[in-house]
Design a protein around this motif. Structure first.
Motif, PDB file in Angstrom:
ATOM      1  N   CYS A 106     -74.989  -8.929  36.559  1.00  0.00           N
ATOM      2  CA  CYS A 106     -75.015  -8.264  35.040  1.00  0.00           C
ATOM      3  C   CYS A 106     -76.096  -7.384  35.006  1.00  0.00           C
ATOM      4  O   CYS A 106     -77.267  -7.712  35.915  1.00  0.00           O
ATOM      5  CB  CYS A 106     -75.421  -9.430  34.001  1.00  0.00           C
ATOM      6  N   GLN A 107     -76.127  -6.291  34.391  1.00  0.00           N
ATOM      7  CA  GLN A 107     -77.157  -5.338  34.398  1.00  0.00           C
ATOM      8  C   GLN A 107     -78.529  -5.721  33.960  1.00  0.00           C
ATOM      9  O   GLN A 107     -79.460  -5.136  34.205  1.00  0.00           O
ATOM     10  CB  GLN A 107     -76.497  -4.051  33.482  1.00  0.00           C
ATOM     11  N   CYS A 108     -78.454  -6.733  32.942  1.00  0.00           N
ATOM     12  CA  CYS A 108     -79.688  -7.254  32.399  1.00  0.00           C
ATOM     13  C   CYS A 108     -80.659  -8.316  33.232  1.00  0.00           C
ATOM     14  O   CYS A 108     -81.651  -8.225  33.148  1.00  0.00           O
ATOM     15  CB  CYS A 108     -79.460  -7.854  31.239  1.00  0.00           C
ATOM     16  N   SER A 109     -79.843  -8.570  34.591  1.00  0.00           N
ATOM     17  CA  SER A 109     -80.649  -9.562  35.434  1.00  0.00           C
ATOM     18  C   SER A 109     -81.638  -8.487  36.383  1.00  0.00           C
ATOM     19  O   SER A 109     -82.469  -9.296  36.905  1.00  0.00           O
ATOM     20  CB  SER A 109     -79.552 -10.101  36.288  1.00  0.00           C
ATOM     21  N   ILE A 110     -81.646  -7.459  36.097  1.00  0.00           N
ATOM     22  CA  ILE A 110     -82.656  -6.518  36.786  1.00  0.00           C
ATOM     23  C   ILE A 110     -84.006  -6.662  36.160  1.00  0.00           C
ATOM     24  O   ILE A 110     -84.844  -6.281  36.798  1.00  0.00           O
ATOM     25  CB  ILE A 110     -82.511  -5.095  36.979  1.00  0.00           C
ATOM     26  N   VAL A 111     -83.986  -7.188  34.810  1.00  0.00           N
ATOM     27  CA  VAL A 111     -85.276  -7.356  34.183  1.00  0.00           C
ATOM     28  C   VAL A 111     -85.680  -8.396  33.824  1.00  0.00           C
ATOM     29  O   VAL A 111     -85.012  -9.539  33.633  1.00  0.00           O
ATOM     30  CB  VAL A 111     -85.149  -6.685  32.621  1.00  0.00           C
ATOM     31  N   GLN A 112     -86.848  -8.737  34.623  1.00  0.00           N
ATOM     32  CA  GLN A 112     -87.532 -10.215  35.083  1.00  0.00           C
ATOM     33  C   GLN A 112     -88.492 -10.422  33.783  1.00  0.00           C
ATOM     34  O   GLN A 112     -89.501  -9.879  33.896  1.00  0.00           O
ATOM     35  CB  GLN A 112     -88.273 -10.161  36.184  1.00  0.00           C
ATOM     36  N   LEU A 113     -87.956 -11.533  33.064  1.00  0.00           N
ATOM     37  CA  LEU A 113     -88.713 -11.710  31.790  1.00  0.00           C
ATOM     38  C   LEU A 113     -89.353 -13.040  31.999  1.00  0.00           C
ATOM     39  O   LEU A 113     -88.902 -14.081  32.495  1.00  0.00           O
ATOM     40  CB  LEU A 113     -87.849 -11.859  30.544  1.00  0.00           C
ATOM     41  N   LEU A 116     -78.562  -7.681  25.001  1.00  0.00           N
ATOM     42  CA  LEU A 116     -79.292  -6.266  25.159  1.00  0.00           C
ATOM     43  C   LEU A 116     -79.131  -5.660  26.585  1.00  0.00           C
ATOM     44  O   LEU A 116     -78.881  -6.308  27.510  1.00  0.00           O
ATOM     45  CB  LEU A 116     -80.743  -6.284  24.977  1.00  0.00           C
ATOM     46  N   CYS A 117     -79.068  -4.198  26.425  1.00  0.00           N
ATOM     47  CA  CYS A 117     -79.037  -3.686  27.806  1.00  0.00           C
ATOM     48  C   CYS A 117     -80.298  -3.659  28.408  1.00  0.00           C
ATOM     49  O   CYS A 117     -81.159  -3.944  28.087  1.00  0.00           O
ATOM     50  CB  CYS A 117     -78.580  -2.166  27.516  1.00  0.00           C
ATOM     51  N   ALA A 118     -80.134  -3.536  29.584  1.00  0.00           N
ATOM     52  CA  ALA A 118     -81.285  -3.649  30.446  1.00  0.00           C
ATOM     53  C   ALA A 118     -82.580  -2.649  29.998  1.00  0.00           C
ATOM     54  O   ALA A 118     -83.885  -2.906  30.103  1.00  0.00           O
ATOM     55  CB  ALA A 118     -81.179  -3.364  31.966  1.00  0.00           C
ATOM     56  N   ASN A 119     -82.118  -1.465  29.813  1.00  0.00           N
ATOM     57  CA  ASN A 119     -83.349  -0.338  29.064  1.00  0.00           C
ATOM     58  C   ASN A 119     -83.829  -0.857  27.919  1.00  0.00           C
ATOM     59  O   ASN A 119     -85.079  -0.850  27.916  1.00  0.00           O
ATOM     60  CB  ASN A 119     -82.600   0.851  28.852  1.00  0.00           C
ATOM     61  N   CYS A 120     -83.109  -1.477  26.946  1.00  0.00           N
ATOM     62  CA  CYS A 120     -83.841  -2.148  26.003  1.00  0.00           C
ATOM     63  C   CYS A 120     -84.837  -3.288  26.313  1.00  0.00           C
ATOM     64  O   CYS A 120     -85.684  -3.495  25.601  1.00  0.00           O
ATOM     65  CB  CYS A 120     -82.711  -2.174  24.706  1.00  0.00           C
ATOM     66  N   LEU A 121     -84.312  -4.179  26.964  1.00  0.00           N
ATOM     67  CA  LEU A 121     -84.867  -5.171  27.563  1.00  0.00           C
ATOM     68  C   LEU A 121     -86.395  -4.787  28.109  1.00  0.00           C
ATOM     69  O   LEU A 121     -87.513  -5.297  27.788  1.00  0.00           O
ATOM     70  CB  LEU A 121     -84.263  -5.963  28.534  1.00  0.00           C
ATOM     71  N   LEU A 122     -86.327  -3.529  28.912  1.00  0.00           N
ATOM     72  CA  LEU A 122     -87.584  -3.049  29.495  1.00  0.00           C
ATOM     73  C   LEU A 122     -88.529  -2.531  28.423  1.00  0.00           C
ATOM     74  O   LEU A 122     -89.824  -2.826  28.104  1.00  0.00           O
ATOM     75  CB  LEU A 122     -87.487  -1.999  30.323  1.00  0.00           C
ATOM     76  N   ILE A 123     -87.963  -2.035  27.327  1.00  0.00           N
ATOM     77  CA  ILE A 123     -88.826  -1.152  26.165  1.00  0.00           C
ATOM     78  C   ILE A 123     -89.351  -2.600  25.424  1.00  0.00           C
ATOM     79  O   ILE A 123     -90.692  -2.501  24.875  1.00  0.00           O
ATOM     80  CB  ILE A 123     -87.756  -0.513  25.142  1.00  0.00           C
TER      81      ILE A 123
END
Length: 68
Positions: free
Chosen positions: A26-33, A49-56
């Motif tokens: 999934c696209q969101c898996s690129i954001v490590q939280l 949420l999209c990856a861009n919003c997760l990064l923000i």
């Protein structure tokens, strides 16, 4: 036709292909939280949420904690 459901980001309304059944793809898996970041996001939003919003939002969290 997409294999997975097309949904809209709860924050920005951008459409993306949700791969919740294949999370690692999934696209969101690129954001490590971190656990704390996940909790922060879940206090603000209920849905995907999209990856861009997760990064923000991750950046907002860091700023709120004085980490940047």
């Amino acid at each position: 036709m997409p294999k997975h459901e097309i949904i809209r980001c709860e924050r920005c309304q951008t459409a993306f292909e949700c791969k919740a059944n294949s999370f690692s793809k999934c696209q969101c898996s690129i954001v490590q939280l971190t656990i704390n970041e996940v909790q922060y996001v879940s206090e603000l939003y209920d849905g995907c949420l999209c990856a861009n919003c997760l990064l923000i939002i991750q950046q907002e969290y860091w700023e709120s904690m004085g980490l940047v």
